[in-house]
Design a protein around this motif. Structure first.
Motif, PDB file in Angstrom:
ATOM      1  N   GLU A 179       0.837  -1.198   0.000  1.00 44.42           N
ATOM      2  CA  GLU A 179       0.000   0.000   0.000  1.00 44.42           C
ATOM      3  C   GLU A 179       0.871   1.246   0.000  1.00 44.42           C
ATOM      4  O   GLU A 179       2.096   1.186   0.163  1.00 44.42           O
ATOM      5  CB  GLU A 179      -0.919   0.009   1.231  1.00 44.42           C
ATOM      6  N   ILE A 180       0.205   2.401  -0.182  1.00 43.55           N
ATOM      7  CA  ILE A 180       0.920   3.672  -0.143  1.00 43.55           C
ATOM      8  C   ILE A 180       0.696   4.327   1.213  1.00 43.55           C
ATOM      9  O   ILE A 180      -0.211   3.972   1.963  1.00 43.55           O
ATOM     10  CB  ILE A 180       0.467   4.601  -1.287  1.00 43.55           C
ATOM     11  N   ILE A 181       1.555   5.277   1.517  1.00 38.70           N
ATOM     12  CA  ILE A 181       1.480   5.987   2.792  1.00 38.70           C
ATOM     13  C   ILE A 181       0.076   6.576   2.979  1.00 38.70           C
ATOM     14  O   ILE A 181      -0.497   7.179   2.068  1.00 38.70           O
ATOM     15  CB  ILE A 181       2.531   7.113   2.849  1.00 38.70           C
ATOM     16  N   GLY A 182      -0.479   6.380   4.178  1.00 36.02           N
ATOM     17  CA  GLY A 182      -1.763   6.962   4.524  1.00 36.02           C
ATOM     18  C   GLY A 182      -2.962   6.187   4.048  1.00 36.02           C
ATOM     19  O   GLY A 182      -4.097   6.506   4.414  1.00 36.02           O
ATOM     20  N   GLN A 183      -2.756   5.163   3.218  1.00 31.92           N
ATOM     21  CA  GLN A 183      -3.876   4.372   2.715  1.00 31.92           C
ATOM     22  C   GLN A 183      -4.426   3.496   3.842  1.00 31.92           C
ATOM     23  O   GLN A 183      -3.684   2.841   4.564  1.00 31.92           O
ATOM     24  CB  GLN A 183      -3.424   3.486   1.557  1.00 31.92           C
ATOM     25  N   GLU A 184      -5.749   3.490   4.003  1.00 31.99           N
ATOM     26  CA  GLU A 184      -6.372   2.664   5.039  1.00 31.99           C
ATOM     27  C   GLU A 184      -6.231   1.186   4.656  1.00 31.99           C
ATOM     28  O   GLU A 184      -6.525   0.792   3.526  1.00 31.99           O
ATOM     29  CB  GLU A 184      -7.842   3.033   5.193  1.00 31.99           C
ATOM     30  N   ILE A 185      -5.782   0.394   5.602  1.00 32.41           N
ATOM     31  CA  ILE A 185      -5.577  -1.044   5.393  1.00 32.41           C
ATOM     32  C   ILE A 185      -6.604  -1.814   6.216  1.00 32.41           C
ATOM     33  O   ILE A 185      -6.722  -1.615   7.431  1.00 32.41           O
ATOM     34  CB  ILE A 185      -4.153  -1.477   5.801  1.00 32.41           C
ATOM     35  N   GLY A 186      -7.332  -2.695   5.550  1.00 31.46           N
ATOM     36  CA  GLY A 186      -8.269  -3.546   6.274  1.00 31.46           C
ATOM     37  C   GLY A 186      -9.582  -2.849   6.607  1.00 31.46           C
ATOM     38  O   GLY A 186      -9.947  -1.849   5.996  1.00 31.46           O
ATOM     39  N   PRO A 187     -10.294  -3.417   7.610  1.00 28.19           N
ATOM     40  CA  PRO A 187      -9.839  -4.540   8.435  1.00 28.19           C
ATOM     41  C   PRO A 187      -9.751  -5.851   7.649  1.00 28.19           C
ATOM     42  O   PRO A 187     -10.636  -6.162   6.851  1.00 28.19           O
ATOM     43  CB  PRO A 187     -10.904  -4.626   9.531  1.00 28.19           C
ATOM     44  N   LEU A 188      -8.648  -6.594   7.899  1.00 22.57           N
ATOM     45  CA  LEU A 188      -8.415  -7.883   7.271  1.00 22.57           C
ATOM     46  C   LEU A 188      -8.706  -8.979   8.287  1.00 22.57           C
ATOM     47  O   LEU A 188      -8.014  -9.102   9.298  1.00 22.57           O
ATOM     48  CB  LEU A 188      -6.966  -7.979   6.776  1.00 22.57           C
ATOM     49  N   GLN A 189      -9.740  -9.760   8.013  1.00 18.07           N
ATOM     50  CA  GLN A 189     -10.187 -10.823   8.925  1.00 18.07           C
ATOM     51  C   GLN A 189      -9.421 -12.111   8.612  1.00 18.07           C
ATOM     52  O   GLN A 189      -9.427 -12.586   7.484  1.00 18.07           O
ATOM     53  CB  GLN A 189     -11.684 -11.056   8.750  1.00 18.07           C
ATOM     54  N   PRO A 190      -8.753 -12.704   9.615  1.00 20.80           N
ATOM     55  CA  PRO A 190      -8.034 -13.955   9.338  1.00 20.80           C
ATOM     56  C   PRO A 190      -8.999 -15.133   9.219  1.00 20.80           C
ATOM     57  O   PRO A 190     -10.106 -15.115   9.746  1.00 20.80           O
ATOM     58  CB  PRO A 190      -7.136 -14.118  10.573  1.00 20.80           C
ATOM     59  N   LEU A 191      -8.541 -16.153   8.544  1.00 23.09           N
ATOM     60  CA  LEU A 191      -9.267 -17.418   8.446  1.00 23.09           C
ATOM     61  C   LEU A 191      -8.359 -18.514   8.988  1.00 23.09           C
ATOM     62  O   LEU A 191      -7.211 -18.643   8.538  1.00 23.09           O
ATOM     63  CB  LEU A 191      -9.655 -17.721   6.996  1.00 23.09           C
ATOM     64  N   ALA A 192      -8.874 -19.287   9.957  1.00 15.19           N
ATOM     65  CA  ALA A 192      -8.086 -20.383  10.529  1.00 15.19           C
ATOM     66  C   ALA A 192      -8.985 -21.591  10.701  1.00 15.19           C
ATOM     67  O   ALA A 192     -10.136 -21.477  11.138  1.00 15.19           O
ATOM     68  CB  ALA A 192      -7.475 -19.977  11.878  1.00 15.19           C
ATOM     69  N   GLY A 193      -8.469 -22.743  10.331  1.00 22.02           N
ATOM     70  CA  GLY A 193      -9.226 -23.972  10.493  1.00 22.02           C
ATOM     71  C   GLY A 193      -8.960 -24.616  11.844  1.00 22.02           C
ATOM     72  O   GLY A 193      -8.243 -24.093  12.691  1.00 22.02           O
ATOM     73  N   CYS A 194      -9.577 -25.779  12.038  1.00 15.77           N
ATOM     74  CA  CYS A 194      -9.383 -26.584  13.262  1.00 15.77           C
ATOM     75  C   CYS A 194      -9.846 -25.813  14.488  1.00 15.77           C
ATOM     76  O   CYS A 194     -10.926 -25.264  14.512  1.00 15.77           O
ATOM     77  CB  CYS A 194      -7.928 -27.041  13.389  1.00 15.77           C
ATOM     78  N   GLY A 195      -8.988 -25.728  15.522  1.00 17.03           N
ATOM     79  CA  GLY A 195      -9.386 -25.126  16.790  1.00 17.03           C
ATOM     80  C   GLY A 195      -9.420 -23.611  16.761  1.00 17.03           C
ATOM     81  O   GLY A 195      -8.822 -22.964  15.894  1.00 17.03           O
ATOM     82  N   GLN A 196     -10.125 -23.040  17.738  1.00 13.70           N
ATOM     83  CA  GLN A 196     -10.270 -21.588  17.853  1.00 13.70           C
ATOM     84  C   GLN A 196      -9.026 -20.991  18.504  1.00 13.70           C
ATOM     85  O   GLN A 196      -8.614 -21.404  19.586  1.00 13.70           O
ATOM     86  CB  GLN A 196     -11.506 -21.259  18.698  1.00 13.70           C
ATOM     87  N   ALA A 197      -8.423 -20.003  17.845  1.00  9.22           N
ATOM     88  CA  ALA A 197      -7.259 -19.319  18.417  1.00  9.22           C
ATOM     89  C   ALA A 197      -7.699 -18.395  19.536  1.00  9.22           C
ATOM     90  O   ALA A 197      -8.721 -17.714  19.433  1.00  9.22           O
ATOM     91  CB  ALA A 197      -6.512 -18.542  17.347  1.00  9.22           C
ATOM     92  N   SER A 198      -6.908 -18.356  20.609  1.00 14.02           N
ATOM     93  CA  SER A 198      -7.214 -17.470  21.733  1.00 14.02           C
ATOM     94  C   SER A 198      -6.274 -16.275  21.801  1.00 14.02           C
ATOM     95  O   SER A 198      -6.602 -15.267  22.418  1.00 14.02           O
ATOM     96  CB  SER A 198      -7.160 -18.245  23.054  1.00 14.02           C
ATOM     97  N   THR A 199      -5.098 -16.366  21.183  1.00 15.11           N
ATOM     98  CA  THR A 199      -4.150 -15.245  21.167  1.00 15.11           C
ATOM     99  C   THR A 199      -3.518 -15.130  19.785  1.00 15.11           C
ATOM    100  O   THR A 199      -3.355 -16.122  19.070  1.00 15.11           O
ATOM    101  CB  THR A 199      -3.032 -15.418  22.212  1.00 15.11           C
ATOM    102  N   TRP A 200      -3.155 -13.880  19.443  1.00 13.57           N
ATOM    103  CA  TRP A 200      -2.512 -13.591  18.164  1.00 13.57           C
ATOM    104  C   TRP A 200      -1.287 -12.730  18.424  1.00 13.57           C
ATOM    105  O   TRP A 200      -1.360 -11.761  19.182  1.00 13.57           O
ATOM    106  CB  TRP A 200      -3.474 -12.850  17.224  1.00 13.57           C
ATOM    107  N   THR A 201      -0.179 -13.070  17.815  1.00 12.48           N
ATOM    108  CA  THR A 201       1.054 -12.301  17.967  1.00 12.48           C
ATOM    109  C   THR A 201       1.712 -12.147  16.602  1.00 12.48           C
ATOM    110  O   THR A 201       1.436 -12.909  15.662  1.00 12.48           O
ATOM    111  CB  THR A 201       2.037 -12.983  18.929  1.00 12.48           C
ATOM    112  N   VAL A 202       2.608 -11.138  16.489  1.00 13.06           N
ATOM    113  CA  VAL A 202       3.316 -10.906  15.232  1.00 13.06           C
ATOM    114  C   VAL A 202       4.759 -10.522  15.535  1.00 13.06           C
ATOM    115  O   VAL A 202       5.033  -9.790  16.489  1.00 13.06           O
ATOM    116  CB  VAL A 202       2.617  -9.808  14.403  1.00 13.06           C
TER     117      VAL A 202
END
Length: 298
Positions: A179-202
Protein backbone atom coordinates in the motif's frame (compact mmCIF):
# COMPACT_ATOMS: atom_id res chain seq x y z
CA UNK A 1 -16.38 -73.28 44.11
CA UNK A 2 -14.37 -71.38 41.47
CA UNK A 3 -13.68 -72.67 38.00
CA UNK A 4 -10.04 -73.72 37.64
CA UNK A 5 -9.29 -73.47 41.38
CA UNK A 6 -8.46 -76.71 43.17
CA UNK A 7 -10.88 -77.77 45.90
CA UNK A 8 -9.42 -78.47 49.32
CA UNK A 9 -10.16 -82.09 50.14
CA UNK A 10 -13.75 -82.27 51.42
CA UNK A 11 -14.52 -85.27 53.67
CA UNK A 12 -17.73 -86.40 55.38
CA UNK A 13 -18.45 -86.44 59.12
CA UNK A 14 -20.10 -89.66 60.26
CA UNK A 15 -21.81 -90.56 63.51
CA UNK A 16 -22.57 -94.06 64.78
CA UNK A 17 -21.15 -96.96 62.70
CA UNK A 18 -18.38 -96.76 60.13
CA UNK A 19 -19.60 -96.69 56.49
CA UNK A 20 -18.09 -99.20 54.08
CA UNK A 21 -19.36 -97.55 50.91
CA UNK A 22 -20.35 -94.07 49.66
CA UNK A 23 -22.19 -92.93 46.57
CA UNK A 24 -23.33 -89.56 45.14
CA UNK A 25 -26.07 -88.60 42.70
CA UNK A 26 -26.19 -86.96 40.23
CA UNK A 27 -22.66 -87.06 38.75
CA UNK A 28 -20.30 -84.30 39.93
CA UNK A 29 -19.22 -81.47 37.57
CA UNK A 30 -16.27 -82.22 35.29
CA UNK A 31 -12.99 -82.05 37.17
CA UNK A 32 -14.37 -83.10 40.58
CA UNK A 33 -13.80 -86.63 41.89
CA UNK A 34 -15.87 -88.57 44.43
CA UNK A 35 -14.14 -91.34 46.40
CA UNK A 36 -16.64 -94.17 46.92
CA UNK A 37 -14.61 -95.67 49.79
CA UNK A 38 -14.03 -92.53 51.87
CA UNK A 39 -16.78 -90.20 50.64
CA UNK A 40 -14.21 -87.49 49.98
CA UNK A 41 -14.69 -84.93 47.21
CA UNK A 42 -11.59 -83.47 45.53
CA UNK A 43 -10.31 -82.06 42.24
CA UNK A 44 -10.52 -78.86 40.21
CA UNK A 45 -13.88 -77.86 38.65
CA UNK A 46 -13.48 -77.32 34.92
CA UNK A 47 -16.86 -75.88 33.91
CA UNK A 48 -19.22 -73.26 35.28
CA UNK A 49 -22.35 -74.53 36.97
CA UNK A 50 -25.31 -72.96 38.67
CA UNK A 51 -26.43 -74.44 42.02
CA UNK A 52 -27.16 -78.18 41.85
CA UNK A 53 -28.25 -80.34 44.79
CA UNK A 54 -26.41 -83.65 45.27
CA UNK A 55 -27.40 -86.59 47.48
CA UNK A 56 -24.56 -88.37 49.26
CA UNK A 57 -25.33 -91.77 50.80
CA UNK A 58 -23.14 -93.69 53.26
CA UNK A 59 -23.88 -97.34 53.99
CA UNK A 60 -22.66 -100.52 55.65
CA UNK A 61 -24.20 -103.96 56.20
CA UNK A 62 -26.45 -102.56 58.89
CA UNK A 63 -28.00 -99.73 56.97
CA UNK A 64 -27.50 -96.36 55.28
CA UNK A 65 -27.75 -92.63 55.86
CA UNK A 66 -27.86 -89.75 53.40
CA UNK A 67 -27.38 -85.99 53.22
CA UNK A 68 -27.65 -83.30 50.58
CA UNK A 69 -25.04 -80.77 49.45
CA UNK A 70 -25.37 -77.96 46.91
CA UNK A 71 -22.50 -77.23 44.52
CA UNK A 72 -22.13 -74.02 42.48
CA UNK A 73 -19.12 -73.43 40.22
CA UNK A 74 -18.47 -69.73 39.67
CA UNK A 75 -15.87 -68.10 37.45
CA UNK A 76 -12.82 -66.77 39.20
CA UNK A 77 -13.16 -63.10 40.12
CA UNK A 78 -11.54 -60.82 37.51
CA UNK A 79 -8.08 -59.52 38.32
CA UNK A 80 -5.30 -57.37 36.84
CA UNK A 81 -7.63 -55.02 34.96
CA UNK A 82 -5.63 -52.57 32.86
CA UNK A 83 -5.88 -50.21 29.89
CA UNK A 84 -2.95 -49.20 27.64
CA UNK A 85 -2.85 -45.78 29.38
CA UNK A 86 -3.96 -44.48 32.72
CA UNK A 87 -4.09 -40.88 31.37
CA UNK A 88 -6.05 -40.21 28.18
CA UNK A 89 -5.30 -36.82 26.59
CA UNK A 90 -7.84 -36.36 23.81
CA UNK A 91 -8.72 -33.54 21.44
CA UNK A 92 -12.24 -32.14 21.41
CA UNK A 93 -14.15 -33.11 18.28
CA UNK A 94 -11.66 -35.77 17.16
CA UNK A 95 -12.78 -39.44 17.27
CA UNK A 96 -11.10 -41.78 19.73
CA UNK A 97 -10.33 -45.23 18.33
CA UNK A 98 -11.60 -47.95 20.66
CA UNK A 99 -9.27 -48.64 23.59
CA UNK A 100 -9.61 -52.21 24.86
CA UNK A 101 -8.89 -53.44 28.39
CA UNK A 102 -7.01 -56.52 29.53
CA UNK A 103 -8.47 -58.62 32.35
CA UNK A 104 -6.86 -61.59 34.09
CA UNK A 105 -8.14 -64.52 36.16
CA UNK A 106 -11.84 -65.18 35.58
CA UNK A 107 -12.37 -62.40 33.04
CA UNK A 108 -15.24 -59.93 33.16
CA UNK A 109 -18.69 -59.85 31.61
CA UNK A 110 -19.72 -56.36 32.71
CA UNK A 111 -18.01 -52.96 32.90
CA UNK A 112 -19.01 -49.68 34.50
CA UNK A 113 -17.44 -46.25 34.97
CA UNK A 114 -17.70 -44.12 38.12
CA UNK A 115 -18.35 -41.28 37.59
CA UNK A 116 -19.58 -41.51 33.96
CA UNK A 117 -17.07 -40.65 31.24
CA UNK A 118 -16.98 -37.11 29.75
CA UNK A 119 -19.70 -36.21 27.24
CA UNK A 120 -19.22 -37.96 23.92
CA UNK A 121 -17.14 -40.85 25.28
CA UNK A 122 -18.65 -44.29 25.79
CA UNK A 123 -17.72 -47.36 27.82
CA UNK A 124 -19.00 -50.61 26.31
CA UNK A 125 -20.65 -52.40 29.22
CA UNK A 126 -19.81 -55.82 27.76
CA UNK A 127 -16.31 -55.46 26.34
CA UNK A 128 -15.00 -52.53 28.39
CA UNK A 129 -13.80 -50.67 25.29
CA UNK A 130 -13.66 -46.85 25.49
CA UNK A 131 -14.48 -44.90 22.32
CA UNK A 132 -16.37 -41.86 21.01
CA UNK A 133 -15.90 -38.20 20.14
CA UNK A 134 -15.27 -35.87 23.11
CA UNK A 135 -17.57 -32.85 22.96
CA UNK A 136 -16.19 -30.35 25.47
CA UNK A 137 -12.78 -29.12 26.60
CA UNK A 138 -12.04 -29.95 30.24
CA UNK A 139 -10.29 -32.05 32.82
CA UNK A 140 -8.37 -33.94 33.71
CA UNK A 141 -11.25 -35.81 35.36
CA UNK A 142 -10.77 -38.91 37.50
CA UNK A 143 -12.73 -42.09 36.78
CA UNK A 144 -12.73 -45.67 38.07
CA UNK A 145 -13.49 -48.46 35.61
CA UNK A 146 -15.09 -51.50 37.29
CA UNK A 147 -14.92 -54.93 35.65
CA UNK A 148 -17.05 -57.68 37.18
CA UNK A 149 -18.45 -61.17 36.94
CA UNK A 150 -20.68 -63.13 39.37
CA UNK A 151 -17.66 -63.86 41.58
CA UNK A 152 -16.45 -60.30 42.11
CA UNK A 153 -15.07 -57.08 40.64
CA UNK A 154 -11.75 -55.40 39.96
CA UNK A 155 -11.07 -51.71 39.31
CA UNK A 156 -8.69 -49.53 37.31
CA UNK A 157 -8.27 -45.74 37.81
CA UNK A 158 -8.10 -43.61 34.68
CA UNK A 159 -7.74 -39.85 34.08
CA UNK A 160 -9.22 -38.15 31.02
CA UNK A 161 -8.27 -34.69 29.76
CA UNK A 162 -10.00 -33.11 26.76
CA UNK A 163 -7.77 -30.57 25.03
CA UNK A 164 -8.50 -27.85 22.51
CA UNK A 165 -7.72 -28.54 18.89
CA UNK A 166 -4.79 -26.44 17.75
CA UNK A 167 -5.47 -23.79 15.06
CA UNK A 168 -4.45 -24.77 11.52
CA UNK A 169 -4.36 -23.47 7.93
CA UNK A 170 -4.07 -19.80 8.92
CA UNK A 171 -4.65 -17.40 6.01
CA UNK A 172 -5.54 -13.75 5.35
CA UNK A 173 -7.53 -12.37 2.38
CA UNK A 174 -4.27 -10.91 1.00
CA UNK A 175 -1.06 -12.83 0.36
CA UNK A 176 0.83 -9.56 0.93
CA UNK A 177 0.18 -5.96 1.93
CA UNK A 178 1.47 -3.46 -0.65
CA UNK A 179 0.00 0.00 0.00
CA UNK A 180 0.92 3.67 -0.14
CA UNK A 181 1.48 5.99 2.79
CA UNK A 182 -1.76 6.96 4.52
CA UNK A 183 -3.88 4.37 2.71
CA UNK A 184 -6.37 2.66 5.04
CA UNK A 185 -5.58 -1.04 5.39
CA UNK A 186 -8.27 -3.55 6.27
CA UNK A 187 -9.84 -4.54 8.44
CA UNK A 188 -8.41 -7.88 7.27
CA UNK A 189 -10.19 -10.82 8.92
CA UNK A 190 -8.03 -13.95 9.34
CA UNK A 191 -9.27 -17.42 8.45
CA UNK A 192 -8.09 -20.38 10.53
CA UNK A 193 -9.23 -23.97 10.49
CA UNK A 194 -9.38 -26.58 13.26
CA UNK A 195 -9.39 -25.13 16.79
CA UNK A 196 -10.27 -21.59 17.85
CA UNK A 197 -7.26 -19.32 18.42
CA UNK A 198 -7.21 -17.47 21.73
CA UNK A 199 -4.15 -15.25 21.17
CA UNK A 200 -2.51 -13.59 18.16
CA UNK A 201 1.05 -12.30 17.97
CA UNK A 202 3.32 -10.91 15.23
CA UNK A 203 7.09 -10.67 14.81
CA UNK A 204 8.80 -8.40 14.04
CA UNK A 205 6.46 -5.64 15.26
CA UNK A 206 4.22 -4.09 12.61
CA UNK A 207 4.97 -0.56 11.32
CA UNK A 208 3.46 2.18 13.47
CA UNK A 209 -0.19 2.73 12.61
CA UNK A 210 -0.88 -0.86 11.51
CA UNK A 211 -2.36 -2.98 14.30
CA UNK A 212 -2.99 -6.67 14.97
CA UNK A 213 -5.88 -7.36 17.37
CA UNK A 214 -4.45 -9.77 19.94
CA UNK A 215 -7.86 -11.44 20.47
CA UNK A 216 -9.38 -11.60 16.98
CA UNK A 217 -6.28 -11.46 14.74
CA UNK A 218 -7.81 -8.66 12.63
CA UNK A 219 -5.26 -6.42 10.83
CA UNK A 220 -6.21 -2.77 10.35
CA UNK A 221 -4.88 0.79 10.33
CA UNK A 222 -2.78 3.07 8.11
CA UNK A 223 0.94 3.86 7.99
CA UNK A 224 2.12 7.46 7.62
CA UNK A 225 5.67 6.78 6.44
CA UNK A 226 7.36 4.57 3.89
CA UNK A 227 8.26 1.09 5.05
CA UNK A 228 10.55 -1.32 3.18
CA UNK A 229 9.17 -4.73 2.34
CA UNK A 230 9.45 -6.82 5.51
CA UNK A 231 8.33 -10.39 6.18
CA UNK A 232 6.15 -10.57 9.30
CA UNK A 233 5.25 -13.84 11.03
CA UNK A 234 1.72 -13.92 12.45
CA UNK A 235 0.97 -16.68 14.98
CA UNK A 236 -2.51 -17.87 15.99
CA UNK A 237 -2.35 -19.92 19.21
CA UNK A 238 -4.33 -21.70 21.88
CA UNK A 239 -3.39 -24.11 24.64
CA UNK A 240 -3.03 -27.00 22.17
CA UNK A 241 -0.72 -25.41 19.61
CA UNK A 242 -0.19 -22.79 16.92
CA UNK A 243 -0.67 -21.98 13.25
CA UNK A 244 1.69 -19.56 11.50
CA UNK A 245 1.60 -17.44 8.35
CA UNK A 246 4.28 -15.18 6.84
CA UNK A 247 2.90 -11.90 5.47
CA UNK A 248 5.09 -9.47 3.48
CA UNK A 249 4.31 -5.80 4.16
CA UNK A 250 5.45 -2.89 1.96
CA UNK A 251 4.38 0.76 2.39
CA UNK A 252 5.30 3.00 -0.55
CA UNK A 253 5.42 6.76 -0.87
CA UNK A 254 2.51 8.23 -2.80
CA UNK A 255 3.42 9.21 -6.38
CA UNK A 256 3.62 12.98 -7.06
CA UNK A 257 0.52 14.53 -8.61
CA UNK A 258 -0.83 17.89 -9.79
CA UNK A 259 2.53 19.37 -10.83
CA UNK A 260 2.01 23.07 -11.64
CA UNK A 261 4.18 26.11 -12.47
CA UNK A 262 1.35 28.64 -12.45
CA UNK A 263 1.70 29.27 -16.18
CA UNK A 264 1.28 27.10 -19.23
CA UNK A 265 3.10 29.47 -21.74
CA UNK A 266 6.41 31.30 -21.28
CA UNK A 267 7.23 34.05 -23.84
CA UNK A 268 10.67 35.72 -23.66
CA UNK A 269 12.82 37.97 -25.83
CA UNK A 270 16.45 36.98 -26.45
CA UNK A 271 18.54 38.11 -23.45
CA UNK A 272 15.47 38.70 -21.30
CA UNK A 273 15.79 37.29 -17.77
CA UNK A 274 13.26 34.82 -16.46
CA UNK A 275 12.45 35.11 -12.79
CA UNK A 276 12.45 31.69 -11.08
CA UNK A 277 9.22 29.81 -11.57
CA UNK A 278 8.68 27.49 -8.62
CA UNK A 279 6.57 24.37 -8.98
CA UNK A 280 3.85 23.19 -6.69
CA UNK A 281 3.17 19.48 -6.28
CA UNK A 282 0.24 17.72 -4.72
CA UNK A 283 0.30 14.20 -3.25
CA UNK A 284 3.67 12.55 -2.56
CA UNK A 285 7.03 14.15 -2.03
CA UNK A 286 9.38 14.69 -4.98
CA UNK A 287 12.81 13.10 -5.19
CA UNK A 288 13.88 14.68 -8.51
CA UNK A 289 12.68 16.65 -11.57
CA UNK A 290 13.43 16.17 -15.23
CA UNK A 291 12.33 17.84 -18.49
CA UNK A 292 11.78 16.57 -22.01
CA UNK A 293 12.71 17.87 -24.49
CA UNK A 294 15.65 19.97 -23.21
CA UNK A 295 14.98 23.63 -22.47
CA UNK A 296 16.31 26.36 -24.79
CA UNK A 297 19.94 27.44 -24.23
CA UNK A 298 20.22 29.61 -21.12
Amino acid sequence: LEEGVALNLLGPQIGCGQPSFFEITPELPAGLVFDGMTGEISGTPEVLQSAVNYTVAASNVSGATATQISITVLPQPPCDLSYPQSLLQLTVGLPLSAILPEVGCGGADSFNALPPLPAGLYLDSTTGSISGVPQFVGGPTQHVILAGNPAGTVSFPISIEILEEAPCDLTYPLLEIDEIIGQEIGPLQPLAGCGQASTWTVTPPLPSGLNLDAVTGILSGSVEFSYPQTLHQIVAANSAGTSVIELPILIREQAPCELDYGVSLIQLLPGESLAPLLPTVGCGSVANFSVDPALPAG
